[in-house]
Design a protein around this motif. Structure first.
Motif, PDB file in Angstrom:
ATOM      1  N   MET A   4     -26.469  18.698  14.326  1.00  0.00           N
ATOM      2  CA  MET A   4     -25.516  19.636  13.711  1.00  0.00           C
ATOM      3  C   MET A   4     -24.047  18.813  14.273  1.00  0.00           C
ATOM      4  SD  MET A   4     -24.519  23.469  14.350  1.00  0.00           S
ATOM      5  CE  MET A   4     -26.210  23.874  13.838  1.00  0.00           C
ATOM      6  N   ARG A   5     -22.957  18.701  13.354  1.00  0.00           N
ATOM      7  CA  ARG A   5     -21.757  18.254  13.565  1.00  0.00           C
ATOM      8  C   ARG A   5     -20.626  19.508  13.636  1.00  0.00           C
ATOM      9  NH1 ARG A   5     -19.245  12.885  10.934  1.00  0.00           N
ATOM     10  NH2 ARG A   5     -17.291  13.526  11.443  1.00  0.00           N
ATOM     11  N   ILE A   6     -19.600  19.478  14.627  1.00  0.00           N
ATOM     12  CA  ILE A   6     -18.866  20.449  14.463  1.00  0.00           C
ATOM     13  C   ILE A   6     -17.504  19.412  14.515  1.00  0.00           C
ATOM     14  CG2 ILE A   6     -17.584  22.300  15.576  1.00  0.00           C
ATOM     15  CD1 ILE A   6     -20.227  22.898  16.774  1.00  0.00           C
ATOM     16  N   ILE A   7     -16.723  19.949  13.504  1.00  0.00           N
ATOM     17  CA  ILE A   7     -15.307  19.190  13.129  1.00  0.00           C
ATOM     18  C   ILE A   7     -14.186  20.471  13.452  1.00  0.00           C
ATOM     19  CG2 ILE A   7     -13.540  17.874  12.003  1.00  0.00           C
ATOM     20  CD1 ILE A   7     -16.358  16.712  10.584  1.00  0.00           C
ATOM     21  N   ILE A   8     -13.251  20.290  14.226  1.00  0.00           N
ATOM     22  CA  ILE A   8     -12.084  21.044  14.502  1.00  0.00           C
ATOM     23  C   ILE A   8     -10.750  20.281  14.219  1.00  0.00           C
ATOM     24  CG2 ILE A   8     -10.955  22.493  16.352  1.00  0.00           C
ATOM     25  CD1 ILE A   8     -13.378  22.636  17.920  1.00  0.00           C
ATOM     26  N   ASP A   9     -10.000  21.041  12.992  1.00  0.00           N
ATOM     27  CA  ASP A   9      -8.724  20.632  13.056  1.00  0.00           C
ATOM     28  C   ASP A   9      -7.842  21.472  13.672  1.00  0.00           C
ATOM     29  OD1 ASP A   9      -6.283  19.871  11.738  1.00  0.00           O
ATOM     30  OD2 ASP A   9      -7.221  20.187   9.530  1.00  0.00           O
ATOM     31  N   ARG A  10      -7.483  21.030  14.756  1.00  0.00           N
ATOM     32  CA  ARG A  10      -6.448  21.715  15.741  1.00  0.00           C
ATOM     33  C   ARG A  10      -5.007  21.988  15.087  1.00  0.00           C
ATOM     34  NH1 ARG A  10      -7.445  22.880  21.083  1.00  0.00           N
ATOM     35  NH2 ARG A  10      -5.335  22.117  21.532  1.00  0.00           N
ATOM     36  N   ASP A  11      -4.784  20.751  14.120  1.00  0.00           N
ATOM     37  CA  ASP A  11      -3.344  21.118  13.441  1.00  0.00           C
ATOM     38  C   ASP A  11      -3.532  22.292  12.485  1.00  0.00           C
ATOM     39  OD1 ASP A  11      -2.247  18.672  14.648  1.00  0.00           O
ATOM     40  OD2 ASP A  11      -3.162  17.468  13.342  1.00  0.00           O
ATOM     41  N   ARG A  12      -4.454  22.543  12.038  1.00  0.00           N
ATOM     42  CA  ARG A  12      -4.556  23.794  10.967  1.00  0.00           C
ATOM     43  C   ARG A  12      -4.912  25.106  12.011  1.00  0.00           C
ATOM     44  NH1 ARG A  12      -8.471  23.322   6.172  1.00  0.00           N
ATOM     45  NH2 ARG A  12      -6.415  22.838   4.869  1.00  0.00           N
ATOM     46  N   CYS A  13      -5.292  24.974  13.040  1.00  0.00           N
ATOM     47  CA  CYS A  13      -5.879  26.282  13.945  1.00  0.00           C
ATOM     48  C   CYS A  13      -4.519  27.122  14.079  1.00  0.00           C
ATOM     49  CB  CYS A  13      -6.424  25.813  15.238  1.00  0.00           C
ATOM     50  SG  CYS A  13      -6.880  27.258  16.372  1.00  0.00           S
ATOM     51  N   ILE A  14      -4.698  28.435  13.921  1.00  0.00           N
ATOM     52  CA  ILE A  14      -3.435  29.264  14.011  1.00  0.00           C
ATOM     53  C   ILE A  14      -3.752  30.384  15.156  1.00  0.00           C
ATOM     54  CG2 ILE A  14      -2.644  29.205  11.782  1.00  0.00           C
ATOM     55  CD1 ILE A  14      -4.026  32.074  11.571  1.00  0.00           C
TER      56      ILE A  14
END
Length: 64
Positions: free
Chosen positions: A1-11
């Motif tokens: 499993m691969r998890i990708i986080i877009d911290r620029d999008r995170c609110i």
């Protein structure tokens, strides 16, 4: 499993932590981050539900 986080999008809504507290946390700024050692999705069986819980789709989970 691969998890990708877009911290620029995170609110900082925290739905990731509420959904899968065994894999996610929030940093000092309130943004999503993975708990150390959980980059592969281990630690919480609810990781797969996080993308749907996030109001801005800042987290993506895919099978490798």
């Amino acid at each position: 499993m691969r998890i990708i986080i877009d911290r620029d999008r995170c609110i900082g809504a925290g739905q990731c932590v509420l959904t899968a507290p065994g894999a996610f946390t929030q940093d000092d700024d309130g943004l999503v981050t993975l708990l150390p050692g959980h980059e592969d999705g281990t630690g919480d069986p609810n990781v797969r539900y996080v993308p749907g819980a996030c109001p801005v789709q800042a987290v993506t989970v895919s099978d490798d």
